[in-house]
Design a protein around this motif. Structure first.
Motif, PDB file in Angstrom:
ATOM      1  N   CYS A 264      37.655  36.423  33.035  1.00  0.00           N
ATOM      2  CA  CYS A 264      38.944  36.818  32.420  1.00  0.00           C
ATOM      3  C   CYS A 264      40.072  35.948  32.961  1.00  0.00           C
ATOM      4  O   CYS A 264      40.955  35.507  32.209  1.00  0.00           O
ATOM      5  CB  CYS A 264      39.218  38.293  32.691  1.00  0.00           C
ATOM      6  N   GLN A 265      40.052  35.691  34.263  1.00  0.00           N
ATOM      7  CA  GLN A 265      41.053  34.815  34.865  1.00  0.00           C
ATOM      8  C   GLN A 265      40.931  33.401  34.300  1.00  0.00           C
ATOM      9  O   GLN A 265      41.941  32.751  33.985  1.00  0.00           O
ATOM     10  CB  GLN A 265      40.879  34.789  36.380  1.00  0.00           C
ATOM     11  N   ALA A 266      39.700  32.923  34.157  1.00  0.00           N
ATOM     12  CA  ALA A 266      39.477  31.578  33.620  1.00  0.00           C
ATOM     13  C   ALA A 266      39.966  31.462  32.180  1.00  0.00           C
ATOM     14  O   ALA A 266      40.475  30.414  31.769  1.00  0.00           O
ATOM     15  CB  ALA A 266      37.991  31.235  33.704  1.00  0.00           C
ATOM     16  N   ALA A 267      39.836  32.534  31.396  1.00  0.00           N
ATOM     17  CA  ALA A 267      40.323  32.519  30.018  1.00  0.00           C
ATOM     18  C   ALA A 267      41.834  32.327  29.976  1.00  0.00           C
ATOM     19  O   ALA A 267      42.365  31.642  29.091  1.00  0.00           O
ATOM     20  CB  ALA A 267      39.932  33.816  29.315  1.00  0.00           C
ATOM     21  N   MET A 268      42.529  32.910  30.934  1.00  0.00           N
ATOM     22  CA  MET A 268      43.976  32.736  31.021  1.00  0.00           C
ATOM     23  C   MET A 268      44.327  31.306  31.455  1.00  0.00           C
ATOM     24  O   MET A 268      45.303  30.719  30.978  1.00  0.00           O
ATOM     25  CB  MET A 268      44.587  33.729  32.014  1.00  0.00           C
ATOM     26  N   GLU A 269      43.532  30.724  32.330  1.00  0.00           N
ATOM     27  CA  GLU A 269      43.736  29.344  32.762  1.00  0.00           C
ATOM     28  C   GLU A 269      43.570  28.383  31.582  1.00  0.00           C
ATOM     29  O   GLU A 269      44.335  27.416  31.445  1.00  0.00           O
ATOM     30  CB  GLU A 269      42.748  28.999  33.878  1.00  0.00           C
ATOM     31  N   LEU A 270      42.604  28.650  30.710  1.00  0.00           N
ATOM     32  CA  LEU A 270      42.388  27.791  29.543  1.00  0.00           C
ATOM     33  C   LEU A 270      43.577  27.817  28.594  1.00  0.00           C
ATOM     34  O   LEU A 270      43.829  26.844  27.878  1.00  0.00           O
ATOM     35  CB  LEU A 270      41.114  28.224  28.805  1.00  0.00           C
ATOM     36  N   ALA A 271      44.310  28.930  28.578  1.00  0.00           N
ATOM     37  CA  ALA A 271      45.504  29.045  27.733  1.00  0.00           C
ATOM     38  C   ALA A 271      46.770  28.649  28.482  1.00  0.00           C
ATOM     39  O   ALA A 271      47.873  28.824  27.964  1.00  0.00           O
ATOM     40  CB  ALA A 271      45.632  30.471  27.198  1.00  0.00           C
ATOM     41  N   LYS A 272      46.613  28.139  29.714  1.00  0.00           N
ATOM     42  CA  LYS A 272      47.744  27.681  30.543  1.00  0.00           C
ATOM     43  C   LYS A 272      48.712  28.797  30.897  1.00  0.00           C
ATOM     44  O   LYS A 272      49.926  28.577  30.997  1.00  0.00           O
ATOM     45  CB  LYS A 272      48.507  26.544  29.845  1.00  0.00           C
ATOM     46  N   HIS A 273      48.188  30.007  31.086  1.00  0.00           N
ATOM     47  CA  HIS A 273      49.044  31.107  31.509  1.00  0.00           C
ATOM     48  C   HIS A 273      49.367  30.977  32.998  1.00  0.00           C
ATOM     49  O   HIS A 273      48.649  30.300  33.742  1.00  0.00           O
ATOM     50  CB  HIS A 273      48.362  32.457  31.241  1.00  0.00           C
ATOM     51  N   SER A 274      50.399  31.673  33.424  1.00  0.00           N
ATOM     52  CA  SER A 274      50.838  31.610  34.815  1.00  0.00           C
ATOM     53  C   SER A 274      49.826  32.280  35.740  1.00  0.00           C
ATOM     54  O   SER A 274      48.954  33.030  35.296  1.00  0.00           O
ATOM     55  CB  SER A 274      52.190  32.314  34.962  1.00  0.00           C
ATOM     56  N   ALA A 275      49.982  32.017  37.035  1.00  0.00           N
ATOM     57  CA  ALA A 275      49.104  32.626  38.035  1.00  0.00           C
ATOM     58  C   ALA A 275      49.220  34.143  38.002  1.00  0.00           C
ATOM     59  O   ALA A 275      48.235  34.871  38.253  1.00  0.00           O
ATOM     60  CB  ALA A 275      49.443  32.093  39.422  1.00  0.00           C
ATOM     61  N   GLU A 276      50.403  34.649  37.679  1.00  0.00           N
ATOM     62  CA  GLU A 276      50.625  36.101  37.619  1.00  0.00           C
ATOM     63  C   GLU A 276      49.800  36.733  36.498  1.00  0.00           C
ATOM     64  O   GLU A 276      49.142  37.765  36.696  1.00  0.00           O
ATOM     65  CB  GLU A 276      52.114  36.377  37.398  1.00  0.00           C
ATOM     66  N   ILE A 277      49.807  36.116  35.315  1.00  0.00           N
ATOM     67  CA  ILE A 277      49.028  36.642  34.192  1.00  0.00           C
ATOM     68  C   ILE A 277      47.539  36.486  34.463  1.00  0.00           C
ATOM     69  O   ILE A 277      46.722  37.349  34.096  1.00  0.00           O
ATOM     70  CB  ILE A 277      49.416  35.926  32.881  1.00  0.00           C
ATOM     71  N   GLN A 278      47.166  35.396  35.126  1.00  0.00           N
ATOM     72  CA  GLN A 278      45.759  35.207  35.494  1.00  0.00           C
ATOM     73  C   GLN A 278      45.283  36.334  36.405  1.00  0.00           C
ATOM     74  O   GLN A 278      44.164  36.833  36.275  1.00  0.00           O
ATOM     75  CB  GLN A 278      45.569  33.859  36.187  1.00  0.00           C
ATOM     76  N   ASP A 279      46.149  36.753  37.330  1.00  0.00           N
ATOM     77  CA  ASP A 279      45.780  37.847  38.237  1.00  0.00           C
ATOM     78  C   ASP A 279      45.674  39.167  37.480  1.00  0.00           C
ATOM     79  O   ASP A 279      44.799  39.990  37.796  1.00  0.00           O
ATOM     80  CB  ASP A 279      46.827  37.968  39.355  1.00  0.00           C
ATOM     81  N   VAL A 280      46.533  39.373  36.491  1.00  0.00           N
ATOM     82  CA  VAL A 280      46.465  40.591  35.675  1.00  0.00           C
ATOM     83  C   VAL A 280      45.110  40.669  34.970  1.00  0.00           C
ATOM     84  O   VAL A 280      44.454  41.720  34.960  1.00  0.00           O
ATOM     85  CB  VAL A 280      47.616  40.607  34.638  1.00  0.00           C
ATOM     86  N   ALA A 281      44.687  39.550  34.377  1.00  0.00           N
ATOM     87  CA  ALA A 281      43.394  39.513  33.686  1.00  0.00           C
ATOM     88  C   ALA A 281      42.249  39.746  34.667  1.00  0.00           C
ATOM     89  O   ALA A 281      41.284  40.452  34.359  1.00  0.00           O
ATOM     90  CB  ALA A 281      43.226  38.166  32.978  1.00  0.00           C
ATOM     91  N   PHE A 282      42.360  39.146  35.856  1.00  0.00           N
ATOM     92  CA  PHE A 282      41.349  39.337  36.894  1.00  0.00           C
ATOM     93  C   PHE A 282      41.239  40.811  37.274  1.00  0.00           C
ATOM     94  O   PHE A 282      40.135  41.360  37.371  1.00  0.00           O
ATOM     95  CB  PHE A 282      41.708  38.510  38.134  1.00  0.00           C
ATOM     96  N   GLN A 283      42.381  41.471  37.468  1.00  0.00           N
ATOM     97  CA  GLN A 283      42.381  42.875  37.870  1.00  0.00           C
ATOM     98  C   GLN A 283      41.776  43.765  36.795  1.00  0.00           C
ATOM     99  O   GLN A 283      41.029  44.706  37.091  1.00  0.00           O
ATOM    100  CB  GLN A 283      43.806  43.332  38.201  1.00  0.00           C
ATOM    101  N   TYR A 284      42.080  43.478  35.527  1.00  0.00           N
ATOM    102  CA  TYR A 284      41.491  44.281  34.456  1.00  0.00           C
ATOM    103  C   TYR A 284      39.972  44.111  34.454  1.00  0.00           C
ATOM    104  O   TYR A 284      39.221  45.097  34.421  1.00  0.00           O
ATOM    105  CB  TYR A 284      42.031  43.896  33.075  1.00  0.00           C
ATOM    106  N   GLY A 285      39.506  42.856  34.505  1.00  0.00           N
ATOM    107  CA  GLY A 285      38.064  42.604  34.497  1.00  0.00           C
ATOM    108  C   GLY A 285      37.354  43.252  35.671  1.00  0.00           C
ATOM    109  O   GLY A 285      36.267  43.821  35.523  1.00  0.00           O
ATOM    110  N   LYS A 286      37.978  43.171  36.839  1.00  0.00           N
ATOM    111  CA  LYS A 286      37.377  43.754  38.044  1.00  0.00           C
ATOM    112  C   LYS A 286      37.250  45.264  37.927  1.00  0.00           C
ATOM    113  O   LYS A 286      36.147  45.829  38.112  1.00  0.00           O
ATOM    114  CB  LYS A 286      38.225  43.407  39.267  1.00  0.00           C
TER     115      LYS A 286
END
Length: 377
Positions: A240-262
Motif C-alpha cells: 500500500c505504501q509502495a502504491a502511494m510512492e508510484l503516484a508520487k504522494h508525500s511521505a505522510e500519505i504513504q504512512d497513512v496507506a501503510f497504517q491502513y494495510g497493516k
C-alpha cells in the motif's frame, strides 16, 4: 466517526454502507469493491498461473491426486476460494490507490489512469498477489519425517515437495521480474523488505518449542502480534505504501496507506483465528491452531502451566486431541472476547487512517472491508 459506524452500522461519507447484523456478506463487499476498481481481482494472477511453464507444473501436480499432500489443497484454493481471500491483497492495493487519487506532482499524467488507478499501481497489485501465492505454495512443503502411511506413498510426497519448491520459485521469479520493470528504486526496496519479513515470519511460525512434544508456543500477545505482522501484514502494508510512492504522494500519505494495510490485515488475521470459536456452522471436532490469537490470549490470562494442563487433559488415548473440549475451555475464559476486542481495535485504527483520504466510493469500500471483518454475531 468510523468507530461509531463500526459499532452501530449506518451510512457514512462516500456511501459507506452499514455492516451490522443483516448487512452485506463478505462476498458482496468484495464484489462491489471489484466494480469500483474496474475489473474482478479474483483473476488477477491468472495470467501467470496459465502460463505454459506453470501449466506444465500443474500437469505434474495431478500425480498427487489420492495423497494428502497440502499442495493439492493450495491448488484447489486458487479455483474454489469462495471468499476471495487469496486475491484480497491486490484488491485492497487498487482501492487504496483509487482512494488516494493522483498527487499534485502527477496531475499532468492523469491520462495514464484507468478507473482512477495508474497502470503501475495495477502491476504492483499483481506483483503482490504473485508473491503471496508463491509463499502459499511454498508452505505446502511437508516434513517427510512426520508422514504417516495414510498420507500417501513416500515417493509421491517427496515429488510433491519438489513441485511446491519449483512452482513457488517460478511465481516469485516472475514477481521479481515485474517488480524490476516498475523502475522505482524505493518500491523495489519496500517490496524486497516485505519478502524478507515474510521469510522471517514463516521461520518463527515453523520453529518448534524447546519443550518436547509441545503443541503450543509460550508467547505473549505482543510477541504474537510481532510475528503476525511479519508473516501476514508486512506485505500488504508495504505494498500500500509502495502504491502511494508510484503516484508520487508525500511521505505522510504513504504512512497513512501503510497504517491502513497493516491494521486491516491484522484485523483480517484475528477474524480468521476467531472463526472456529464464533462460527455457528463450525464443527465441534474442527481443529484449530493452539497458537491462534484466542489461544494465546487464553494462555496469557490463565497462565502457562494451567494452559498446558488443559491441553494434556484434552489429549485422549494415542495423543488424539479433543478439540471440542479444548474449544469449550477457551470459550469459558477471556481469550475469545479479548480477541474480538483486539480485532475491532485494529479495525478502528484502519478506519482512522482512512479519514486522511477524501470521501469516495473507494474509501467507502475500504471501510466496508474492515467492517465485514469486525462484525461478529
Amino acid at each position: 466517526m468510523w468507530a461509531a459506524l463500526l459499532r452501530r452500522g449506518g451510512r457514512g461519507a462516500g456511501g459507506l454502507r452499514g455492516l451490522a447484523s443483516g448487512g452485506p456478506s463478505w462476498s458482496q463487499v468484495v464484489s462491489e469493491a471489484e466494480k469500483i476498481v474496474g475489473y474482478p481481482t479474483s483473476f488477477m494472477s491468472l495470467r501467470c498461473l496459465l502460463s505454459d511453464e506453470l501449466s506444465n507444473i500443474a500437469m505434474q501436480v495431478r500425480k498427487l491426486v489420492g495423497t494428502k499432500h497440502p499442495l493439492l489443497d493450495t491448488a484447489r484454493g486458487f479455483v474454489y476460494d469462495s471468499r476471495n481471500n487469496l486475491q484480497m491483497r491486490g484488491l485492497v492495493i487498487l482501492l487504496v490507490s483509487k482512494a488516494a487519487g493522483p498527487s499534485t506532482a502527477e496531475l499532468s499524467f492523469q491520462h495514464n489512469m484507468v478507473s482512477g488507478i495508474y497502470s503501475s499501481q495495477r502491476s504492483l497489485a499483481e506483483i503482490t498477489e504473485l508473491i503471496h501465492t508463491a509463499f502459499l505454495v511454498h508452505r505446502g512443503i511437508v516434513n517427510i519425517g512426520e508422514l504417516k502411511s495414510c498420507d500417501g506413498p513416500l515417493k509421491d510426497m517427496q515429488f510433491g515437495n519438489k513441485m511446491a519448491v519449483l512452482s513457488g520459485d517460478f511465481l516469485l521469479a516472475n514477481a521479481c521480474t515485474s517488480l524490476a520493470q516498475l523502475q522505482n528504486t524505493k518500491v523495489v526496496e519496500l517490496i524486497s523488505s516485505a519478502i524478507g519479513d515474510l521469510v522471517q515470519g514463516i521461520y518463527y511460525e515453523n520453529s518448534k518449542s524447546s519443550e518436547e512434544n509441545c503443541l503450543t508456543d509460550d508467547i505473549s500477545i505482543s510477541r504474537w502480534k510481532e510475528q503476525v505482522f511479519l508473516s501476514h501484514s508486512a506485505l500488504l502494508a508495504k505494498s500500500c505504501q509502495a502504491a502511494m510512492e508510484l503516484a508520487k504522494h508525500s511521505a505522510e500519505i504513504q504512512d497513512v496507506a501503510f497504517q491502513y494495510g497493516k491494521h486491516m490485515s491484522m484485523s483480517h488475521k484475528l477474524h480468521s483465528d476467531l472463526q472456529p470459536f464464533v462460527k455457528e456452522s463450525s464443527s465441534d471436532t474442527m481443529a484449530f491452531s493452539l497458537n491462534s490469537a484466542p489461544a494465546v490470549l487464553h494462555q496469557e490470562f490463565l497462565g502457562r502451566e494451567a494452559w498446558i494442563k488443559q491441553i494434556r487433559e484434552a489429549q485422549g488415548k494415542g495423543n488424539i486431541m479433543d478439540y471440542k473440549k479444548l474449544r469449550e475451555a477457551i470459550k469459558a475464559g477471556k481469550g475469545v472476547t479479548s480477541a474480538i476486542d483486539l480485532c475491532r481495535c485494529h479495525g478502528n485504527r484502519a478506519l482512522a487512517a482512512l479519514e486522511r483520504f477524501p470521501p469516495s466510493e473507494a474509501r467507502a469500500a475500504l471501510a466496508n472491508i474492515v467492517c465485514a471483518m469486525t462484525r461478529f454475531s
